[in-house]
Scaffold this motif. Structure first.
Motif, short mmCIF file in Angstrom:
data_model
loop_
_atom_site.label_atom_id
_atom_site.label_comp_id
_atom_site.label_asym_id
_atom_site.label_seq_id
_atom_site.Cartn_x
_atom_site.Cartn_y
_atom_site.Cartn_z
N UNK A 1 30.23 24.06 -47.91
CA UNK A 1 31.57 23.50 -47.96
C UNK A 1 31.65 22.30 -47.02
N UNK A 2 32.65 21.46 -47.26
CA UNK A 2 32.90 20.36 -46.34
C UNK A 2 34.38 20.34 -46.01
N UNK A 3 34.70 20.00 -44.77
CA UNK A 3 36.09 19.90 -44.35
C UNK A 3 36.65 18.56 -44.79
N UNK A 4 37.86 18.59 -45.33
CA UNK A 4 38.51 17.36 -45.77
C UNK A 4 39.22 16.67 -44.61
N UNK A 5 39.21 15.36 -44.64
CA UNK A 5 40.10 14.61 -43.77
C UNK A 5 41.53 14.75 -44.31
N UNK A 6 42.49 14.67 -43.42
CA UNK A 6 43.89 14.67 -43.82
C UNK A 6 44.52 13.37 -43.34
N UNK A 7 45.09 12.62 -44.25
CA UNK A 7 45.61 11.27 -43.95
C UNK A 7 44.51 10.39 -43.36
N UNK A 8 43.26 10.64 -43.80
CA UNK A 8 42.14 9.82 -43.35
C UNK A 8 41.58 10.21 -41.99
N UNK A 9 42.04 11.30 -41.42
CA UNK A 9 41.59 11.71 -40.08
C UNK A 9 40.86 13.04 -40.17
N UNK A 10 39.65 13.08 -39.64
CA UNK A 10 38.84 14.29 -39.66
C UNK A 10 39.28 15.24 -38.55
N UNK A 11 39.16 16.56 -38.76
CA UNK A 11 39.51 17.53 -37.71
C UNK A 11 38.36 17.68 -36.71
N UNK A 12 38.46 17.02 -35.60
CA UNK A 12 37.44 17.10 -34.54
C UNK A 12 38.10 17.52 -33.24
N UNK A 13 37.26 17.85 -32.26
CA UNK A 13 37.80 18.20 -30.95
C UNK A 13 38.68 17.08 -30.41
N UNK A 14 38.23 15.85 -30.60
CA UNK A 14 38.97 14.70 -30.07
C UNK A 14 40.32 14.52 -30.77
N UNK A 15 40.33 14.63 -32.11
CA UNK A 15 41.59 14.41 -32.83
C UNK A 15 42.55 15.58 -32.67
N UNK A 16 42.01 16.77 -32.38
CA UNK A 16 42.89 17.90 -32.07
C UNK A 16 43.50 17.70 -30.69
N UNK A 17 42.68 17.29 -29.73
CA UNK A 17 43.15 17.12 -28.35
C UNK A 17 44.21 16.03 -28.24
N UNK A 18 44.01 14.92 -28.95
CA UNK A 18 44.98 13.82 -28.82
C UNK A 18 46.11 13.89 -29.86
N UNK A 19 46.03 14.90 -30.76
CA UNK A 19 47.12 15.11 -31.70
C UNK A 19 47.12 14.20 -32.91
#
Length: 366
Positions: free
Chosen positions: A301-319
């Motif tokens: 499986x692959x995780x989808x980006x949402x609104x062009x943003x991938x779910x990573x530690x960095x994008x979770x941390x900065x919201x």
């Protein structure tokens, strides 16, 4: 974990075939002008076809079960506290907080078990903590029964702290009916993610498109840049943490009925449980990031980006990843003060170190 229902289906189908064959052969013997030798050949051919039929059905179910992502996802015994060669996150030294008596009873979501098991190894006395030990003859103070059951057990007073995503409206209502009030302590952050088969050409969906898919208004991959193929949008059982998260994602949009599968019940009844996710090329499913990445290695499986943003530690941390939320250690309001020192330690630097080393995103420290 094998599905006993799916394993029994080839046998059930073959029994029905055998019954039909016997009826046909008996009818031919009684009413057909065919010679006995011809009838024996028909019986032999029917038997051979039955064997081929069984093998074909069995092969089909083996194939489809290979596409099934198990709902528990994590083998809990690999994370059992104080087990030799455990996969648990550890502190560099001894914890500054310790418990040695009146141990809080813990329960929670499967994907959060590796985290709170690491808390146990850091602050509980060494011992046997069976994650499946909820029976009276094998009762353990630290178990994982999944989100829905953990909430039920907390409401019934059978556990003291549960580690879960926020409650659903039904779980809040059940607590209120029982005269219980939840006290929710945030202990980390996590992304809610959507995933598809790795060969699906779609890499990103807008949040609005996800809502339209799960409302049933958008039902073909070609409408979001993929190939022409019906979207099979799987859901989870009511009360699970990820189903509650999906309901929140939907906002004011009405969630369509979940795909179901017919399962025989007893002597002739049929039940329709929510269908487990099968990783077909037209499927879409959802979970939390840690849970989903535990499944990626074996299920393509692959995780989808949402609104062009991938779910990573960095994008979770900065919201910046748009579907991010906190998860909690939850007690009843009545018992909160009793367990507050332990809860405070979970949000301390040591507790948050274990959150991060387990693979979750820690809370922002002041």
């Amino acid at each position: 974990m094998d599905d006993p229902v799916a394993g029994a289906r080839p046998i059930v189908w073959t029994i029905w075939y055998g019954v039909a064959l016997v009826i046909v052969i008996m009818a031919l013997y009684d009413f057909s002008p065919l010679k006995k030798g011809h009838l024996k050949r028909i019986t032999l051919i029917g038997t051979v076809l039955g064997i081929v039929f069984f093998g074909s059905v069995k092969g089909y179910y083996v194939y489809t079960e290979g596409l099934r992502i198990e709902e528990r996802g994590v083998e809990l015994m690999d994370y059992q506290p104080f087990k030799e060669k455990s996969d648990l996150a550890e502190l560099d030294g001894e914890s500054s907080f310790k418990l040695d008596s009146k141990l809080p009873r813990l329960d929670g979501a499967t994907a959060l078990y590796p985290l709170y098991a690491s808390f146990v190894e850091a602050v509980y006395p060494s011992g046997e903590y069976n994650p499946y030990g909820i029976e009276e003859w094998d009762e353990s103070p630290v178990v994982s029964t999944t989100t829905g059951e953990a909430y039920d057990r907390l409401i019934r007073g059978e556990t003291d702290i549960i580690f879960v995503a926020g409650p659903s409206d039904l779980q809040v209502a059940a607590a209120e009916k029982a005269g219980v009030q939840f006290n929710m302590t945030p202990i980390g952050r996590e992304a809610f993610v959507f995933f598809v088969h790795e060969d699906n050409p779609v890499d990103s969906l807008k949040l609005e498109e996800i809502q339209q898919i799960y409302a049933g208004d958008l039902d073909d991959w070609s409408e979001v840049g993929g190939e022409t193929d019906t979207i099979r949008a799987f859901q989870r059982p009511e009360g699970s943490g990820s189903q509650t998260a999906l309901q929140r994602v939907m906002g004011e949009e009405k969630l369509m009925d979940a795909p179901v599968e017919d399962v025989p019940e007893g002597m002739g009844g049929i039940i329709e449980p929510t269908a487990a996710y099968h990783n077909h090329k037209n499927a879409i499913g959802f979970s939390f990031r840690y849970y989903a990445t535990e499944m990626v290695e074996d299920h393509d499986i692959k995780l989808l980006q949402v609104n062009g943003i991938a779910p990573t530690v960095e994008t979770i941390a900065d919201g910046t990843y748009p579907i991010t939320s906190e998860f909690y250690a939850i007690t009843t309001e009545e018992n909160y003060e009793t367990y507050k020192p332990f809860l405070d330690w979970m949000t301390s630097e040591e507790g948050q170190t274990l959150v991060e080393r387990t693979g979750y995103v820690p809370l922002a420290q002041d």
